[in-house]
Design a protein around this motif. Sequence first.
Motif, PDB file in Angstrom:
ATOM      1  N   GLU A 104     -21.327  -6.133  -0.125  1.00 18.29           N
ATOM      2  CA  GLU A 104     -19.956  -6.591  -0.350  1.00 18.29           C
ATOM      3  C   GLU A 104     -19.717  -6.934  -1.810  1.00 18.29           C
ATOM      4  O   GLU A 104     -20.609  -7.387  -2.523  1.00 18.29           O
ATOM      5  CB  GLU A 104     -19.655  -7.828   0.506  1.00 18.29           C
ATOM      6  N   CYS A 105     -18.471  -6.715  -2.224  1.00 22.28           N
ATOM      7  CA  CYS A 105     -18.008  -7.173  -3.527  1.00 22.28           C
ATOM      8  C   CYS A 105     -16.839  -8.130  -3.297  1.00 22.28           C
ATOM      9  O   CYS A 105     -16.288  -8.188  -2.197  1.00 22.28           O
ATOM     10  CB  CYS A 105     -17.588  -6.001  -4.409  1.00 22.28           C
ATOM     11  N   ARG A 106     -16.456  -8.852  -4.324  1.00 23.82           N
ATOM     12  CA  ARG A 106     -15.371  -9.817  -4.181  1.00 23.82           C
ATOM     13  C   ARG A 106     -14.017  -9.115  -4.238  1.00 23.82           C
ATOM     14  O   ARG A 106     -13.745  -8.322  -5.142  1.00 23.82           O
ATOM     15  CB  ARG A 106     -15.445 -10.873  -5.284  1.00 23.82           C
ATOM     16  N   ARG A 107     -13.187  -9.412  -3.278  1.00 21.74           N
ATOM     17  CA  ARG A 107     -11.828  -8.883  -3.265  1.00 21.74           C
ATOM     18  C   ARG A 107     -11.020  -9.555  -4.364  1.00 21.74           C
ATOM     19  O   ARG A 107     -11.183 -10.741  -4.641  1.00 21.74           O
ATOM     20  CB  ARG A 107     -11.181  -9.145  -1.905  1.00 21.74           C
ATOM     21  N   THR A 108     -10.130  -8.802  -5.003  1.00 23.45           N
ATOM     22  CA  THR A 108      -9.276  -9.349  -6.049  1.00 23.45           C
ATOM     23  C   THR A 108      -8.073 -10.024  -5.407  1.00 23.45           C
ATOM     24  O   THR A 108      -7.209  -9.366  -4.824  1.00 23.45           O
ATOM     25  CB  THR A 108      -8.797  -8.240  -7.006  1.00 23.45           C
ATOM     26  N   VAL A 109      -8.028 -11.327  -5.508  1.00 23.83           N
ATOM     27  CA  VAL A 109      -6.945 -12.101  -4.890  1.00 23.83           C
ATOM     28  C   VAL A 109      -5.666 -11.955  -5.705  1.00 23.83           C
ATOM     29  O   VAL A 109      -5.691 -11.988  -6.934  1.00 23.83           O
ATOM     30  CB  VAL A 109      -7.338 -13.594  -4.788  1.00 23.83           C
ATOM     31  N   GLY A 110      -4.545 -11.791  -5.014  1.00 18.10           N
ATOM     32  CA  GLY A 110      -3.255 -11.757  -5.687  1.00 18.10           C
ATOM     33  C   GLY A 110      -2.657 -10.377  -5.836  1.00 18.10           C
ATOM     34  O   GLY A 110      -1.548 -10.231  -6.357  1.00 18.10           O
ATOM     35  N   VAL A 111      -3.384  -9.341  -5.399  1.00 17.11           N
ATOM     36  CA  VAL A 111      -2.819  -7.994  -5.466  1.00 17.11           C
ATOM     37  C   VAL A 111      -3.301  -7.199  -4.260  1.00 17.11           C
ATOM     38  O   VAL A 111      -4.434  -7.341  -3.812  1.00 17.11           O
ATOM     39  CB  VAL A 111      -3.222  -7.272  -6.771  1.00 17.11           C
ATOM     40  N   SER A 112      -2.405  -6.390  -3.716  1.00 19.86           N
ATOM     41  CA  SER A 112      -2.720  -5.480  -2.624  1.00 19.86           C
ATOM     42  C   SER A 112      -1.584  -4.472  -2.539  1.00 19.86           C
ATOM     43  O   SER A 112      -0.499  -4.692  -3.093  1.00 19.86           O
ATOM     44  CB  SER A 112      -2.854  -6.226  -1.292  1.00 19.86           C
ATOM     45  N   THR A 113      -1.840  -3.368  -1.855  1.00 14.61           N
ATOM     46  CA  THR A 113      -0.771  -2.380  -1.668  1.00 14.61           C
ATOM     47  C   THR A 113       0.372  -2.999  -0.877  1.00 14.61           C
ATOM     48  O   THR A 113       1.554  -2.753  -1.177  1.00 14.61           O
ATOM     49  CB  THR A 113      -1.319  -1.145  -0.934  1.00 14.61           C
ATOM     50  N   THR A 114       0.045  -3.814   0.116  1.00 18.18           N
ATOM     51  CA  THR A 114       1.076  -4.481   0.914  1.00 18.18           C
ATOM     52  C   THR A 114       1.945  -5.380   0.038  1.00 18.18           C
ATOM     53  O   THR A 114       3.172  -5.405   0.169  1.00 18.18           O
ATOM     54  CB  THR A 114       0.423  -5.313   2.032  1.00 18.18           C
ATOM     55  N   GLU A 115       1.310  -6.112  -0.870  1.00 14.67           N
ATOM     56  CA  GLU A 115       2.037  -6.977  -1.798  1.00 14.67           C
ATOM     57  C   GLU A 115       2.993  -6.166  -2.674  1.00 14.67           C
ATOM     58  O   GLU A 115       4.157  -6.521  -2.846  1.00 14.67           O
ATOM     59  CB  GLU A 115       1.030  -7.741  -2.668  1.00 14.67           C
ATOM     60  N   LEU A 116       2.513  -5.044  -3.208  1.00 12.31           N
ATOM     61  CA  LEU A 116       3.339  -4.238  -4.101  1.00 12.31           C
ATOM     62  C   LEU A 116       4.485  -3.559  -3.356  1.00 12.31           C
ATOM     63  O   LEU A 116       5.588  -3.450  -3.881  1.00 12.31           O
ATOM     64  CB  LEU A 116       2.473  -3.203  -4.820  1.00 12.31           C
ATOM     65  N   VAL A 117       4.215  -3.106  -2.131  1.00 17.37           N
ATOM     66  CA  VAL A 117       5.295  -2.539  -1.316  1.00 17.37           C
ATOM     67  C   VAL A 117       6.365  -3.597  -1.075  1.00 17.37           C
ATOM     68  O   VAL A 117       7.560  -3.323  -1.142  1.00 17.37           O
ATOM     69  CB  VAL A 117       4.753  -1.994   0.021  1.00 17.37           C
ATOM     70  N   GLY A 118       5.930  -4.825  -0.811  1.00 15.02           N
ATOM     71  CA  GLY A 118       6.890  -5.914  -0.613  1.00 15.02           C
ATOM     72  C   GLY A 118       7.750  -6.151  -1.830  1.00 15.02           C
ATOM     73  O   GLY A 118       8.959  -6.359  -1.730  1.00 15.02           O
ATOM     74  N   ARG A 119       7.141  -6.104  -3.003  1.00 16.67           N
ATOM     75  CA  ARG A 119       7.925  -6.272  -4.231  1.00 16.67           C
ATOM     76  C   ARG A 119       8.958  -5.164  -4.368  1.00 16.67           C
ATOM     77  O   ARG A 119      10.095  -5.407  -4.773  1.00 16.67           O
ATOM     78  CB  ARG A 119       7.001  -6.248  -5.456  1.00 16.67           C
ATOM     79  N   MET A 120       8.550  -3.936  -4.054  1.00 15.06           N
ATOM     80  CA  MET A 120       9.485  -2.813  -4.177  1.00 15.06           C
ATOM     81  C   MET A 120      10.597  -2.902  -3.143  1.00 15.06           C
ATOM     82  O   MET A 120      11.750  -2.565  -3.424  1.00 15.06           O
ATOM     83  CB  MET A 120       8.734  -1.490  -4.057  1.00 15.06           C
ATOM     84  N   LEU A 121      10.265  -3.353  -1.949  1.00 13.61           N
ATOM     85  CA  LEU A 121      11.287  -3.493  -0.909  1.00 13.61           C
ATOM     86  C   LEU A 121      12.319  -4.546  -1.286  1.00 13.61           C
ATOM     87  O   LEU A 121      13.518  -4.379  -1.074  1.00 13.61           O
ATOM     88  CB  LEU A 121      10.639  -3.861   0.419  1.00 13.61           C
ATOM     89  N   LEU A 122      11.849  -5.630  -1.856  1.00 10.21           N
ATOM     90  CA  LEU A 122      12.740  -6.746  -2.177  1.00 10.21           C
ATOM     91  C   LEU A 122      13.285  -6.680  -3.593  1.00 10.21           C
ATOM     92  O   LEU A 122      14.293  -7.310  -3.901  1.00 10.21           O
ATOM     93  CB  LEU A 122      11.997  -8.071  -1.986  1.00 10.21           C
ATOM     94  N   LEU A 123      12.601  -5.920  -4.455  1.00  9.84           N
ATOM     95  CA  LEU A 123      12.957  -5.834  -5.878  1.00  9.84           C
ATOM     96  C   LEU A 123      13.176  -7.223  -6.477  1.00  9.84           C
ATOM     97  O   LEU A 123      14.226  -7.530  -7.042  1.00  9.84           O
ATOM     98  CB  LEU A 123      14.206  -4.951  -6.068  1.00  9.84           C
ATOM     99  N   THR A 124      12.152  -8.053  -6.343  1.00  9.75           N
ATOM    100  CA  THR A 124      12.200  -9.395  -6.916  1.00  9.75           C
ATOM    101  C   THR A 124      11.704  -9.370  -8.362  1.00  9.75           C
ATOM    102  O   THR A 124      11.115  -8.399  -8.824  1.00  9.75           O
ATOM    103  CB  THR A 124      11.288 -10.355  -6.140  1.00  9.75           C
ATOM    104  N   ARG A 125      11.937 -10.498  -9.063  1.00 12.14           N
ATOM    105  CA  ARG A 125      11.374 -10.677 -10.402  1.00 12.14           C
ATOM    106  C   ARG A 125      10.454 -11.885 -10.433  1.00 12.14           C
ATOM    107  O   ARG A 125      10.067 -12.359 -11.496  1.00 12.14           O
ATOM    108  CB  ARG A 125      12.498 -10.850 -11.442  1.00 12.14           C
TER     109      ARG A 125
END
Length: 358
Positions: A104-125
């Motif tokens: 195992e390696c450490r997962r990078t907290v704070g980023v994921s494809t799901t997170e980025l899709v959410g940003r694109m869906l909501l178009l937040t800043r």
Amino acid sequence: MHFGHANALRQARAMGDYLVVGVHSDAEVEQNKGPCVMKEEERYAAVAGCKWVDEVVRDAPYVTTMEMLDTYDIDFVVHGDDITTAADGSDCYQLVKDAGRYRECRRTVGVSTTELVGRMLLLTRDHHIRGSRSVRSPIQGVDAAAVADFSQGIPAGALTGIAHYLSTSKKIVQFSSGREPAPGDRVVYVDGAFDLFHTGHIEFLRRARELGDYLLVGVHDDQTVNAVKGSSFPVMNLQERVLGVLQCRYVDEVVIGAPYSVTKDVLEDVYHVDAVAHGASDQPLDIDGKDPYALPKERGIYHEVDHPGLNLTTSAIINRIIDNRHVYIERQARKAKKAVCEAEAEQREKEVRAALHI
């Protein structure tokens, strides 16, 4: 492929001598996870463009088997410290875990494809790194009416809890090449937002690198990008975009928060720049109405780089999400439910390990 994926590949490469990366087909991902943001060929190219990857296996099975490992002479599998399940709820790596060929390696907290899709869906800043530069609101390259129709009445929590990735100097160093130009090296400078770092960016950087021996990349800050492009751009903040660029095998160094217009300081103070390259596409003027490449053009060092990835842009990727927003809303909901099940499975596995003193 975002920088969280790249960080996993970096850690995996450090565990051995040769890194083979299996990339699933669109059909496999859709069956087990949901619709893909990037197309299959784009994902193959994105992984191949990562500097820690030695070999890419196309159409890798979603559930890793011993036969897969033996076919490619693989000693062990590396995955993040979170459980990934197939469509039937089984652990995708249980077979290799049972065989003792899993790390195992450490997962990078704070980023994921799901997170980025959410940003694109909501178009937040909400994810932007704030500064003092003024911004304007018109959206460029995305159907504003579709965005408004989609965003109205949708709670953020249903799609994503907008994360604020916090980079550190250590992470920047881990991603950096650390290489300086050698005497006589021809230094090439390019700049841009490099938002949602994709294969169009990779192909452009590859061709720009061919103009010299050392590629210096300027990445504009959030306020600069937003002032020029408007709306909720950039989708990823400056720290995230810098890491995305640094993981690319064609990049030697990055200027963080580079000015939108290429200045004398850019051309002379970091390194002596011999060539400035830009994609063969329309370039928005700076907020003062001037050509951002006026100086390198005057000096005769400006080059336009044509490449087959010009049609793949950040706006095009966002449009994929917006045009199919109902599909992606369903994807986000499925991912949320699946995440709960995976978290429960992960907790059970931790309890078993603790009981066995592993």
